[in-house]
Design an enzyme around this catalytic site. Structure first.
Site, PDB file in Angstrom:
ATOM      1  N   MET A  42     169.922  35.667   4.040  1.00 19.04           N
ATOM      2  CA  MET A  42     171.319  35.702   4.498  1.00 19.04           C
ATOM      3  C   MET A  42     171.405  36.481   5.804  1.00 19.04           C
ATOM      4  O   MET A  42     171.088  37.683   5.851  1.00 19.04           O
ATOM      5  CB  MET A  42     172.217  36.357   3.439  1.00 19.04           C
TER       6      MET A  42
ATOM      7  N   CYS B 272     170.862  25.147   6.536  1.00 16.23           N
ATOM      8  CA  CYS B 272     171.984  25.902   7.100  1.00 16.23           C
ATOM      9  C   CYS B 272     172.996  24.959   7.761  1.00 16.23           C
ATOM     10  O   CYS B 272     172.642  24.187   8.650  1.00 16.23           O
ATOM     11  CB  CYS B 272     171.472  26.918   8.127  1.00 16.23           C
TER      12      CYS B 272
ATOM     13  N   GLY C 175     172.896  28.981  -5.620  1.00 15.34           N
ATOM     14  CA  GLY C 175     174.310  28.687  -5.427  1.00 15.34           C
ATOM     15  C   GLY C 175     175.153  29.081  -6.613  1.00 15.34           C
ATOM     16  O   GLY C 175     174.949  28.596  -7.729  1.00 15.34           O
TER      17      GLY C 175
HETATM   18  C1  LIG Z   1     176.472  35.681   5.125  1.00 12.95           C
HETATM   19  C2  LIG Z   1     175.535  34.556   4.756  1.00 12.95           C
HETATM   20  C3  LIG Z   1     174.418  34.319   5.548  1.00 12.95           C
HETATM   21  C4  LIG Z   1     173.533  33.295   5.219  1.00 12.95           C
HETATM   22  N1  LIG Z   1     172.407  33.115   5.972  1.00 12.95           N
HETATM   23  C5  LIG Z   1     171.480  32.201   5.588  1.00 12.95           C
HETATM   24  C6  LIG Z   1     170.218  32.118   6.243  1.00 12.95           C
HETATM   25  O1  LIG Z   1     169.910  32.903   7.158  1.00 12.95           O
HETATM   26  N2  LIG Z   1     169.354  31.154   5.822  1.00 12.95           N
HETATM   27  C7  LIG Z   1     169.652  30.302   4.783  1.00 12.95           C
HETATM   28  O2  LIG Z   1     168.835  29.443   4.437  1.00 12.95           O
HETATM   29  N3  LIG Z   1     170.825  30.385   4.126  1.00 12.95           N
HETATM   30  C8  LIG Z   1     171.718  31.330   4.482  1.00 12.95           C
HETATM   31  N4  LIG Z   1     172.854  31.485   3.743  1.00 12.95           N
HETATM   32  C9  LIG Z   1     173.033  30.691   2.508  1.00 12.95           C
HETATM   33  C10 LIG Z   1     172.459  31.463   1.306  1.00 12.95           C
HETATM   34  O3  LIG Z   1     171.069  31.643   1.427  1.00 12.95           O
HETATM   35  C11 LIG Z   1     172.747  30.726  -0.012  1.00 12.95           C
HETATM   36  O4  LIG Z   1     172.141  29.462   0.044  1.00 12.95           O
HETATM   37  C12 LIG Z   1     174.233  30.554  -0.268  1.00 12.95           C
HETATM   38  O5  LIG Z   1     174.946  31.746  -0.006  1.00 12.95           O
HETATM   39  C13 LIG Z   1     174.497  30.105  -1.716  1.00 12.95           C
HETATM   40  O6  LIG Z   1     173.984  31.049  -2.620  1.00 12.95           O
HETATM   41  P1  LIG Z   1     174.962  32.137  -3.345  1.00 12.95           P
HETATM   42  O7  LIG Z   1     176.069  31.339  -4.012  1.00 12.95           O
HETATM   43  O8  LIG Z   1     174.062  32.822  -4.323  1.00 12.95           O
HETATM   44  O9  LIG Z   1     175.518  33.008  -2.272  1.00 12.95           O
HETATM   45  C14 LIG Z   1     173.770  32.482   4.068  1.00 12.95           C
HETATM   46  C15 LIG Z   1     174.888  32.738   3.285  1.00 12.95           C
HETATM   47  C16 LIG Z   1     175.761  33.765   3.609  1.00 12.95           C
HETATM   48  C17 LIG Z   1     176.948  34.027   2.714  1.00 12.95           C
END
Ligand SMILES: Cc1cc2nc3c(=O)[nH]c(=O)nc-3n(C[C@H](O)[C@H](O)[C@H](O)COP(=O)(O)O)c2cc1C
Length: 330
Positions: A21, A105, A206
């Site tokens: 993230m 992304c 997710g």
């Molecule tokens: C602030 C933020 C930054 C993120 N940056 C990336 C990243 O650098 N690379 C990536 O593959 N996904 C990125 N994501 C997506 C997360 O890795 C993840 O797939 C997404 O938040 C869903 O998972 P969660 O529901 O557990 O948050 C980001 C998400 C957030 C909220």
């Protein structure tokens, strides 16, 4: 529940992974999570393959890492074949334990570069990128994907099988389509479909914020492991809780002192980053950590409007004093 994930000599145990993230999964958050326990594989945020070879690991906030942060996966944002070899050489020099390719992304700036989820529309290019990466490294090579542009089983199946065929060792599947926002329920059964198509490990990502979510996700997906994103900043202790409750590993969580954890995070920011790099990262973290409190938006906005770290810390302590009976303001 399934046991550890083993990839080319790397054991991910418990099979609980930190999601990459941007602005959040830096050294300080990774250390906080490690101190709480239960994490199987840490991650950096996405790193531009183009810029990576020039970055100074002592100064770059994206590369700062302490020796205890292991195992650590580095995520590459890459869209040009010629950038693969120099980026991977740098990751070898940095001691990466795994390399993840960002294919999911949806951010417009990333897509305009032809990277992230844009790559899922370009399977031939992805094939070339993965083949080039596989040629350069014996480290575990993973890919993080979304479900695609639209629900298209055949297309997704071809894409996942292509990744496996080119040597990807594990798929991290964020169970949403490219355009779907976080408020939409993740499509965990689709992770199960992916799992049925390939013979490599498949990790579900997710919408996992609690033990109940984790159990539901595993029941619906049959995934080999779970990747946690936003909840890692809201409940950094969730890994320890899941390790114990879902995988029967570790002691779980004892009594939590949330203000003490927040102050520990500030300490870790101070240890990890130059002064000018700290406040921005505290603001980003506070946006998520504040969700632990019914009036958390007061904490988030108090920190957001602070001009320096000391002020932010004072305001946070004032908030905790009002909102936590057990706060110790030392
Ligand atoms: C602030 C933020 C930054 C993120 N940056 C990336 C990243 O650098 N690379 C990536 O593959 N996904 C990125 N994501 C997506 C997360 O890795 C993840 O797939 C997404 O938040 C869903 O998972 P969660 O529901 O557990 O948050 C980001 C998400 C957030 C909220």
């Amino acid at each position: 529940m399934s046991g550890p994930i083993r990839l080319r000599g790397l054991e991910i145990s418990p099979p609980l992974l930190l999601a990459p993230m941007a602005g959040l999964t830096h050294s300080a958050l990774r250390r906080l999570i490690l101190e709480l326990g239960g994490i199987g594989l840490l991650s950096t945020e996405m790193l531009s393959a183009k810029r990576l070879p020039m970055e100074n690991p002592q100064l770059s906030p994206y590369l700062v890492r302490s020796p205890q942060e292991t195992p650590l996966s580095y995520q590459l944002l890459v869209s040009r074949e010629e950038e693969v070899a120099p980026a991977i050489a740098k990751l070898h020099a940095l001691g990466a334990e795994a390399i993840d390719l960002n294919l999911g992304c949806p951010a417009p700036t990333v897509r305009r570069m032809g990277a992230g989820s844009r790559l899922m529309d370009e399977p031939a290019l992805v094939r070339a990128l993965v083949a080039a990466a596989r040629k350069e490294t014996d480290l575990p090579l993973t890919a993080k994907i979304r479900l695609g542009e639209t629900l298209d089983e055949e297309r997704l199946q071809d894409f996942c099988r292509m990744l496996e065929g080119e040597g990807i060792d594990l798929l991290n599947v964020h169970a949403r389509l490219r355009g779907e926002p976080f408020v939409r329920k993740p499509r965990w059964p689709w992770v199960g479909k992916v799992k049925g198509w390939v013979n490599i490990a498949v990790v579900a990502n997710g919408g996992i914020f609690s033990v109940a979510d984790a159990k539901n996700c595993l029941a619906q997906s049959g995934a080999d492991g779970l990747m946690i994103g936003r909840a890692a900043a809201i409940h950094p202790w969730l890994f320890a809780e899941l390790a114990h409750e879902v995988y029967g590993l570790g002691p779980g969580i004892g009594e939590l002192n949330k203000p003490a954890l927040y102050l520990r995070f500030i300490e870790l920011l101070e240890e990890s980053f130059l002064p000018e790099r700290r406040l921005g990262r505290l603001k980003e973290f506070s946006h998520y950590f504040a969700k632990n409190y019914p009036f958390g938006h007061h904490l988030a906005s108090a920190v957001q409007s602070s001009d320096n770290l000391e002020e932010a810390k004072e305001r946070a302590c004032a908030f905790f004093a009002k909102n936590e009976a057990d706060v110790k303001l030392t």
